[in-house]
Design an enzyme around this catalytic site. Structure first.
Site, PDB file in Angstrom:
ATOM      1  CE  LYS A  58      -2.867  -2.825  -0.347  1.00 53.67           C
ATOM      2  NZ  LYS A  58      -2.649  -4.359  -0.307  1.00 53.67           N
ATOM      3  CG  HIS A 451     -24.602  16.859  -1.027  1.00 54.23           C
ATOM      4  ND1 HIS A 451     -24.848  16.260  -1.870  1.00 54.23           N
ATOM      5  CD2 HIS A 451     -24.851  18.085  -1.205  1.00 54.23           C
ATOM      6  CE1 HIS A 451     -24.485  16.807  -3.073  1.00 54.23           C
ATOM      7  NE2 HIS A 451     -25.062  18.131  -2.701  1.00 54.23           N
TER       8      HIS A 451
HETATM    9  P1  FAD Z   1       1.742 -14.124   8.153  1.00 57.85           P
HETATM   10  O1  FAD Z   1       1.425 -12.365   8.133  1.00 57.85           O
HETATM   11  O2  FAD Z   1       1.845 -14.835   6.812  1.00 57.85           O
HETATM   12  O3  FAD Z   1       2.299 -14.169   9.950  1.00 57.85           O
HETATM   13  C1  FAD Z   1       2.524 -16.190   9.666  1.00 57.85           C
HETATM   14  C2  FAD Z   1       3.812 -15.571  10.601  1.00 57.85           C
HETATM   15  O4  FAD Z   1       5.198 -16.417  11.574  1.00 57.85           O
HETATM   16  C3  FAD Z   1       5.410 -15.265  10.505  1.00 57.85           C
HETATM   17  O5  FAD Z   1       6.140 -13.834  11.127  1.00 57.85           O
HETATM   18  C4  FAD Z   1       6.065 -15.908  10.055  1.00 57.85           C
HETATM   19  O6  FAD Z   1       8.248 -15.833  10.151  1.00 57.85           O
HETATM   20  C5  FAD Z   1       6.313 -17.009  11.845  1.00 57.85           C
HETATM   21  N1  FAD Z   1       6.399 -18.199  11.914  1.00 57.85           N
HETATM   22  C6  FAD Z   1       6.202 -19.518  10.505  1.00 57.85           C
HETATM   23  N2  FAD Z   1       6.037 -20.201  11.349  1.00 57.85           N
HETATM   24  C7  FAD Z   1       6.461 -20.151  12.343  1.00 57.85           C
HETATM   25  C8  FAD Z   1       7.223 -21.567  13.533  1.00 57.85           C
HETATM   26  N3  FAD Z   1       7.412 -22.571  13.226  1.00 57.85           N
HETATM   27  N4  FAD Z   1       7.614 -20.342  14.674  1.00 57.85           N
HETATM   28  C9  FAD Z   1       7.209 -18.648  14.670  1.00 57.85           C
HETATM   29  N5  FAD Z   1       7.092 -18.541  14.103  1.00 57.85           N
HETATM   30  C10 FAD Z   1       6.487 -19.013  12.876  1.00 57.85           C
HETATM   31  N6  FAD Z   1      -3.988  -9.263   3.153  1.00 57.85           N
HETATM   32  C11 FAD Z   1      -4.681  -7.978   3.396  1.00 57.85           C
HETATM   33  O7  FAD Z   1      -6.203  -8.450   4.442  1.00 57.85           O
HETATM   34  N7  FAD Z   1      -5.219  -6.802   2.679  1.00 57.85           N
HETATM   35  C12 FAD Z   1      -3.731  -6.883   2.092  1.00 57.85           C
HETATM   36  O8  FAD Z   1      -4.335  -5.305   1.035  1.00 57.85           O
HETATM   37  C13 FAD Z   1      -3.040  -7.333   1.440  1.00 57.85           C
HETATM   38  N8  FAD Z   1      -1.680  -7.415   1.145  1.00 57.85           N
HETATM   39  C14 FAD Z   1      -1.261  -8.402   0.285  1.00 57.85           C
HETATM   40  C15 FAD Z   1      -0.303  -7.859   0.062  1.00 57.85           C
HETATM   41  C16 FAD Z   1       1.204  -8.833  -0.613  1.00 57.85           C
HETATM   42  C17 FAD Z   1       1.976  -8.070  -2.007  1.00 57.85           C
HETATM   43  C18 FAD Z   1       1.051 -10.091   0.631  1.00 57.85           C
HETATM   44  C19 FAD Z   1       1.822 -10.957  -0.415  1.00 57.85           C
HETATM   45  C20 FAD Z   1      -0.171 -10.716   0.594  1.00 57.85           C
HETATM   46  C21 FAD Z   1      -1.329  -9.257   1.380  1.00 57.85           C
HETATM   47  N9  FAD Z   1      -2.687  -9.669   1.894  1.00 57.85           N
HETATM   48  C22 FAD Z   1      -3.387  -8.583   2.346  1.00 57.85           C
HETATM   49  C23 FAD Z   1      -2.328 -10.646   2.678  1.00 57.85           C
HETATM   50  C24 FAD Z   1      -2.178 -10.952   4.173  1.00 57.85           C
HETATM   51  O9  FAD Z   1      -0.886 -10.211   3.758  1.00 57.85           O
HETATM   52  C25 FAD Z   1      -1.994 -12.677   4.883  1.00 57.85           C
HETATM   53  O10 FAD Z   1      -3.131 -12.561   4.860  1.00 57.85           O
HETATM   54  C26 FAD Z   1      -1.846 -11.883   6.174  1.00 57.85           C
HETATM   55  O11 FAD Z   1      -0.543 -11.131   7.120  1.00 57.85           O
HETATM   56  C27 FAD Z   1      -1.797 -13.335   7.522  1.00 57.85           C
HETATM   57  O12 FAD Z   1      -1.451 -12.821   8.404  1.00 57.85           O
HETATM   58  P2  FAD Z   1      -1.214 -14.581   9.631  1.00 57.85           P
HETATM   59  O13 FAD Z   1      -0.909 -13.987  11.132  1.00 57.85           O
HETATM   60  O14 FAD Z   1      -1.683 -15.862   8.878  1.00 57.85           O
HETATM   61  O15 FAD Z   1       0.753 -15.069   8.548  1.00 57.85           O
END
Ligand code: FAD
Ligand code: AMP
Length: 478
Positions: A58, A451
């Site tokens: 963004k 508006h």
């Molecule tokens: P993640 O954000 O992937 O975080 C997981 C974390 O767990 C990471 O920090 C990782 O290092 C850690 N981890 C993994 N395995 C282990 C382990 N075994 N031990 C310890 N730590 C571990 N979503 C939106 O809603 N709006 C948007 O505008 C948007 N834009 C995006 C743009 C891009 C370019 C990308 C790639 C994604 C975008 N997304 C967006 C999607 C969004 O980023 C993800 O849906 C979100 O980050 C998922 O959250 P999460 O907490 O499940 O996982």
């Protein structure tokens, strides 16, 4: 001896860190495990979203939008600019500063709420014990009454286009180009491909998107997808549908892409290529078999509607479970799980999760599309209203697109809302609130809208549901 907690969360993305903070707020002894480091052993919080996803994309979308506005539209306002240039390194530095500010903010919030941070890669074992291996290889054992898996997702690689992080990159590499490519190829015309293609296209790259499917944005309402295709074409994005990339060849200074289209193989040359063909859950080695957690053949952890896995006391949230891969969906699952661990049976309403594409104009949706309702045999009524007839949109020069509202034909309850246009994400959020309160089209019809605002498109679309729009001739007279 293992350290004992009420809750251990694995992963500090938007799902994990929100869950950990909420657990701590509810008085639970909470630890969060994060493997990502700054290279010096210090954990980096915020996961994909803050570091290489939502936020940096963004930041670049906003920088490139300002650049394109100045080039293409300032003249409409009588503003002349003698010469215009883009300093890519400054643009990236600005993005990196925003990322650091937010990841640092998460670190402070975890500390402020008393969450224990454990750096290292966590693995769940039998009996809710978590082994954490840090950067030096040392292993620490944690035990917990409840474990929350939130390890997120990573980009999918495809054999025809192996990422070399130089010429061929994934979404992370596409946030770091050191200059604007002259010709940029993008594999996948989904959400991420469109956003990243837009960034570099606005800055002057000639962008071609290859999409294997014959349809464009099939998950969106068909009327919105049609309008989006028209607008992106006008912006110069070349979106090739039914074009599957089958081979790439990297050579000095570029890449040759071979794609199949209508049974024929065609080649195209690019300086750089982004692979944006989707993401997969990061569940490899996350848990041992005897932990009791199970997953499907694609690696998604099996959970019920409340994010309970098949192992007692183990929960899973965010991108590693079913549903859209969206930051806000994962965060709210985190809140739901924390509340449930604390004993309150909160339930996230999966019918009201908005999805947004941050192109310009924005595209946003919540609830059912017309094509879904037709397939389900639901009797509905729909009304849409174009921004071209909204005074505020005309004043801003933002006249592409429309808002569409769909309501149940019998009960009048709003079933879905779809928008492409200025502030579409925020307008659809109004519809999320309406739907959460079980609101009807008539509720919106009888409300006062400021508006001149973009929100008036919501009001008029709700009126159009019953052919009562004021500022547009209605299709059918009542
Ligand atoms: P993640 O954000 O992937 O975080 C997981 C974390 O767990 C990471 O920090 C990782 O290092 C850690 N981890 C993994 N395995 C282990 C382990 N075994 N031990 C310890 N730590 C571990 N979503 C939106 O809603 N709006 C948007 O505008 C948007 N834009 C995006 C743009 C891009 C370019 C990308 C790639 C994604 C975008 N997304 C967006 C999607 C969004 O980023 C993800 O849906 C979100 O980050 C998922 O959250 P999460 O907490 O499940 O996982
Ligand atoms: P999303 O999952 O929204 O990020 O979209 C990724 C898109 O990439 C999907 O629409 C896929 O059809 C598309 N895709 C996957 N593999 C290829 C390929 N080899 N060539 C072109 N498009 C592809």
């Amino acid at each position: 001896m293992s350290e004992a907690y009420d809750v251990v969360v694995i992963g500090s993305g938007p799902a994990g860190y929100v869950c950990a903070i909420k657990c701590a707020q509810l008085g639970l002894q909470t630890a969060i495990v994060e493997s990502w480091t700054d290279g010096k052993g210090k954990p980096v919080f915020g996961g994909t979203c803050l570091n290489v996803g939502c936020i940096p994309s963004k930041a670049l979308l906003d920088s490139s939008h300002k650049f394109a506005e100045a080039r293409d539209h300032f003249g409409d306002h009588g503003i002349g600019i003698k010469s215009q240039s883009i300093d890519v390194s400054s643009m990236l530095a600005r993005k990196n500063k925003i990322v650091s500010q937010l990841t640092g903010g998460v670190s402070s919030l975890l500390q402020h709420n008393g969450v224990t941070v454990v750096q290292g890669r966590g693995q769940l074992k039998a009996g809710r014990s978590v082994a954490v291996t840090d950067e030096s290889g040392a292993v620490k054992e944690l035990s917990a009454t409840n474990v929350v898996l939130a390890s997120g997702s990573e980009p999918i690689n495809i054999p025809p286009a192996p990422v070399d992080n130089d010429v061929i990159v994934d979404s992370t590499g596409a946030l770091e180009f050191d200059e604007v490519p002259e010709r940029l190829g993008v594999i996948g015309a989904g959400v991420i491909g469109l956003e990243l293609g837009s960034v570099w296209g606005r800055l002057g790259a000639e962008v071609v998107l290859f999409e294997a499917l014959d349809s464009f944005l099939p998950m969106m309402d068909a009327q919105v997808s049609k309008e989006a295709a028209k607008v992106f074409k006008k912006q110069g994005l070349d979106i090739k549908l039914g074009a599957r990339v089958v081979k790439t060849e990297v050579k000095k200074g570029g890449v040759t892409v071979t794609y199949s289209e209508k049974g024929e193989e065609v080649t195209a040359e690019f300086d750089r290529l982004i692979v944006a063909v989707g993401r997969k859950p990061r569940t490899q080695d996350l848990f041992t078999e005897d932990s009791g957690v199970t997953m499907d053949e694609r690696g998604f952890v099996f959970v019920n509607d409340s994010c309970v896995t098949e192992a007692p006391g183990v929960w899973a949230i965010g991108d590693i479970v079913r549903g859209p891969m969206l930051a806000h969906k994962g965060s709210e699952e985190g809140v739901m799980v924390a509340e449930r661990i604390h004993g309150k049976p909160v339930q996230l309403n999966y019918d009201c999760v908005p999805s947004i594409i941050y192109t310009h104009p924005e595209i946003a949706a919540v609830g059912k599309t017309e094509q879904e309702l037709k397939a389900e045999g639901v009797d509905y009524k729909a009304g849409s209203f174009p921004f071209a007839a909204i005074g505020r949109a005309l004043a801003s020069g933002e006249t592409d697109g429309f808002v569409k509202i769909i309501a149940d034909a019998k009960t009048d309850r709003v079933l879905g809302a779809h928008a492409i246009g200025p502030a579409a994400a925020d307008l659809v959020q109004q519809m999320v609130i309406t739907m959460e309160f079980g609101g009807s089209a008539e509720d919106l019809q009888l409300m006062v809208f400021g508006h001149p605002t973009m929100s008036e498109a919501v009001h008029e679309a709700a009126l159009a549901v019953d052919n009562m729009a004021i500022h547009m001739p209605n299709r059918k007279k009542r």
